[in-house]
Design a protein around this motif. Structure first.
Motif, PDB file in Angstrom:
ATOM      1  N   ASN A 197      -8.299  11.685  -4.913  1.00  9.63           N
ATOM      2  CA  ASN A 197      -8.461  12.614  -3.799  1.00  9.63           C
ATOM      3  C   ASN A 197      -8.227  11.977  -2.442  1.00  9.63           C
ATOM      4  OD1 ASN A 197      -9.119  14.696  -5.524  1.00  9.63           O
ATOM      5  ND2 ASN A 197     -11.323  14.310  -5.406  1.00  9.63           N
ATOM      6  N   SER A 198      -7.969  10.683  -2.423  1.00  9.24           N
ATOM      7  CA  SER A 198      -7.778  10.024  -1.134  1.00  9.24           C
ATOM      8  C   SER A 198      -6.292   9.794  -0.873  1.00  9.24           C
ATOM      9  CB  SER A 198      -8.532   8.698  -1.087  1.00  9.24           C
ATOM     10  OG  SER A 198      -8.014   7.811  -2.039  1.00  9.24           O
ATOM     11  N   ALA A 199      -5.963   9.693   0.391  1.00 13.67           N
ATOM     12  CA  ALA A 199      -4.564   9.558   0.813  1.00 13.67           C
ATOM     13  C   ALA A 199      -4.372   8.222   1.511  1.00 13.67           C
ATOM     14  CB  ALA A 199      -4.172  10.710   1.730  1.00 13.67           C
ATOM     15  N   PRO A 200      -4.068   7.169   0.749  1.00 15.27           N
ATOM     16  CA  PRO A 200      -3.897   5.853   1.378  1.00 15.27           C
ATOM     17  C   PRO A 200      -2.629   5.719   2.200  1.00 15.27           C
ATOM     18  CG  PRO A 200      -3.497   5.713  -0.993  1.00 15.27           C
ATOM     19  CD  PRO A 200      -3.961   7.106  -0.708  1.00 15.27           C
ATOM     20  N   ASP A 201      -1.699   6.651   2.028  1.00 13.34           N
ATOM     21  CA  ASP A 201      -0.452   6.558   2.775  1.00 13.34           C
ATOM     22  C   ASP A 201      -0.089   7.932   3.310  1.00 13.34           C
ATOM     23  OD1 ASP A 201       2.870   5.129   2.081  1.00 13.34           O
ATOM     24  OD2 ASP A 201       2.011   6.027   3.882  1.00 13.34           O
ATOM     25  N   LYS A 202      -0.306   8.103   4.625  1.00 11.06           N
ATOM     26  CA  LYS A 202       0.046   9.367   5.279  1.00 11.06           C
ATOM     27  C   LYS A 202       1.171   9.138   6.267  1.00 11.06           C
ATOM     28  CE  LYS A 202      -4.863  10.614   5.541  1.00 11.06           C
ATOM     29  NZ  LYS A 202      -5.934  11.112   6.395  1.00 11.06           N
ATOM     30  N   SER A 203       1.854   8.032   6.119  1.00 17.60           N
ATOM     31  CA  SER A 203       2.770   7.576   7.155  1.00 17.60           C
ATOM     32  C   SER A 203       3.938   8.505   7.412  1.00 17.60           C
ATOM     33  CB  SER A 203       3.310   6.183   6.803  1.00 17.60           C
ATOM     34  OG  SER A 203       4.017   6.222   5.578  1.00 17.60           O
ATOM     35  N   GLY A 204       4.229   9.381   6.443  1.00 17.78           N
ATOM     36  CA  GLY A 204       5.388  10.243   6.610  1.00 17.78           C
ATOM     37  C   GLY A 204       5.110  11.588   7.256  1.00 17.78           C
ATOM     38  N   LEU A 205       3.853  11.913   7.484  1.00 17.49           N
ATOM     39  CA  LEU A 205       3.561  13.210   8.108  1.00 17.49           C
ATOM     40  C   LEU A 205       4.163  13.233   9.505  1.00 17.49           C
ATOM     41  CD1 LEU A 205      -0.146  13.810   7.008  1.00 17.49           C
ATOM     42  CD2 LEU A 205       1.944  14.821   6.059  1.00 17.49           C
ATOM     43  N   PRO A 206       5.021  14.206   9.801  1.00 17.35           N
ATOM     44  CA  PRO A 206       5.784  14.159  11.054  1.00 17.35           C
ATOM     45  C   PRO A 206       4.989  14.479  12.312  1.00 17.35           C
ATOM     46  CG  PRO A 206       6.381  16.102   9.767  1.00 17.35           C
ATOM     47  CD  PRO A 206       5.465  15.313   8.922  1.00 17.35           C
ATOM     48  N   SER A 207       3.908  15.202  12.174  1.00 15.42           N
ATOM     49  CA  SER A 207       3.100  15.520  13.356  1.00 15.42           C
ATOM     50  C   SER A 207       1.713  15.930  12.907  1.00 15.42           C
ATOM     51  CB  SER A 207       3.750  16.657  14.162  1.00 15.42           C
ATOM     52  OG  SER A 207       3.544  17.899  13.511  1.00 15.42           O
ATOM     53  N   GLY A 265       0.804  -1.209   0.000  1.00 17.65           N
ATOM     54  CA  GLY A 265       0.000   0.000   0.000  1.00 17.65           C
ATOM     55  C   GLY A 265       0.839   1.263   0.000  1.00 17.65           C
ATOM     56  N   ARG A 266       2.116   1.102   0.248  1.00 16.34           N
ATOM     57  CA  ARG A 266       2.984   2.256   0.224  1.00 16.34           C
ATOM     58  C   ARG A 266       3.392   2.548  -1.215  1.00 16.34           C
ATOM     59  NH1 ARG A 266       7.800   1.448   2.360  1.00 16.34           N
ATOM     60  NH2 ARG A 266       8.141   3.680   2.317  1.00 16.34           N
ATOM     61  N   ARG A 267       3.614   3.817  -1.489  1.00 19.11           N
ATOM     62  CA  ARG A 267       3.980   4.196  -2.850  1.00 19.11           C
ATOM     63  C   ARG A 267       5.201   5.086  -2.893  1.00 19.11           C
ATOM     64  NH1 ARG A 267       1.248   0.619  -3.546  1.00 19.11           N
ATOM     65  NH2 ARG A 267      -0.616   0.378  -4.827  1.00 19.11           N
ATOM     66  N   ALA A 268       5.695   5.498  -1.749  1.00 15.81           N
ATOM     67  CA  ALA A 268       6.768   6.482  -1.754  1.00 15.81           C
ATOM     68  C   ALA A 268       8.112   5.831  -2.017  1.00 15.81           C
ATOM     69  CB  ALA A 268       6.819   7.213  -0.430  1.00 15.81           C
ATOM     70  N   LEU A 269       8.945   6.528  -2.716  1.00 20.90           N
ATOM     71  CA  LEU A 269      10.322   6.111  -2.895  1.00 20.90           C
ATOM     72  C   LEU A 269      11.091   6.324  -1.599  1.00 20.90           C
ATOM     73  CD1 LEU A 269      10.993   7.844  -6.337  1.00 20.90           C
ATOM     74  CD2 LEU A 269      10.674   5.403  -5.950  1.00 20.90           C
ATOM     75  N   THR A 270      12.027   5.425  -1.316  1.00 23.10           N
ATOM     76  CA  THR A 270      12.973   5.625  -0.219  1.00 23.10           C
ATOM     77  C   THR A 270      14.266   6.120  -0.836  1.00 23.10           C
ATOM     78  OG1 THR A 270      11.984   3.868   1.118  1.00 23.10           O
ATOM     79  CG2 THR A 270      14.221   4.552   1.675  1.00 23.10           C
ATOM     80  N   PHE A 271      14.667   7.315  -0.441  1.00 19.69           N
ATOM     81  CA  PHE A 271      15.854   7.934  -1.009  1.00 19.69           C
ATOM     82  C   PHE A 271      17.056   7.782  -0.097  1.00 19.69           C
ATOM     83  CE2 PHE A 271      14.610  10.357  -4.746  1.00 19.69           C
ATOM     84  CZ  PHE A 271      13.237  10.391  -4.651  1.00 19.69           C
TER      85      PHE A 271
END
Lengths: 114, 115
Positions: B52-62, A98-104
């Motif tokens: 328009n949907s965000a299935p991956d928000k895992s990187g938002l820091p706060s 489900g992840r799509r982001a690149l790891t840099f």
């Protein structure tokens, strides 16, 4: 968690030199590795590597992947001042997570002096 | 055709203020990504949109960070009550759906400086 490590962190060479940039990776279910060139702000795509031992080439730039040793190198021959940039290595995630982001990686800053 | 565009290109704000950063993806690209890059660091993933949907928000820091996307096109990244550690270049990228996550095209970025 996927991990990408680049070396050296920075490099200063003179025009005409040949440089080799390194990228090692630890990823789950490796699919591909990408190289980007970043001047100022926006990274621009250079190469995508999926198969071990097959060199990708574009002008003075070339890249090769070693899937056994888990690394890739980017070579630049006859460097020019316009090659000065940060070179980024990245890996995409496994699609079914489900992840799509690149790891840099953190990048290698190359400075080519006249 | 036009590439990914971002605005503003530079933003200086005082600590504690809210900021909005805008991204216009390449027309027809349904996938949109936000990254940030602190000085001397690699790109850090923030959030991914599919439509328009965000299935991956895992990187938002706060929880001070949020993003939305409307009409499957423009996206806005909002940072509330900015802190100095938010200073970075914020990069947006887009890609075609179904082509995997790796053919991402990046915008020119917004350089955010929090004083």
């Amino acid at each position: 968690e996927d991990k990408v490590v680049q070396s050296p962190l920075s490099l200063v060479v003179h025009e005409g030199d040949t440089v080799t940039l390194n990228c090692s990776y630890e990823v789950t279910n490796f699919r591909s590795l990408l190289w980007y060139k970043q001047e100022k702000k926006a990274p621009t795509f250079l190469f995508m590597l999926t198969s071990s031992g097959i060199e990708k080439k574009s002008g003075r730039l070339s890249s090769i992947l070693d899937k056994k040793e888990l690394f890739s190198i980017l070579n630049i021959t006859a460097t020019q001042t316009g090659d000065s940039a940060v070179y980024l290595c990245a890996v995409p995630p496994v699609m079914d997570t489900g992840r799509r982001a690149l790891t840099f990686g953190s990048g290698t800053r190359l400075q080519v002096q006249p | 055709g036009a590439g990914v565009s971002q605005s503003p290109s530079n933003k200086v704000t005082e600590k504690g203020k809210d900021v909005e950063l805008r991204c216009d993806p390449i027309s027809g690209h349904t996938a949109l990504y936000w990254y940030r890059q602190s000085l001397g660091q690699g790109l850090e993933f923030l959030i991914y949109f599919q439509g328009n949907s965000a299935p991956d928000k895992s990187g938002l820091p706060s929880d001070r960070f949020s993003a939305e996307r409307t009409g499957g096109s423009v996206s806005t990244l909002t940072i509330q009550r900015t802190q100095q550690e938010d200073s970075a270049v914020y990069l947006c990228a887009s890609s075609l759906a179904g082509r995997g996550p790796y053919e991402q095209y990046f915008g020119p970025g917004t350089r955010l400086t929090v004083t």
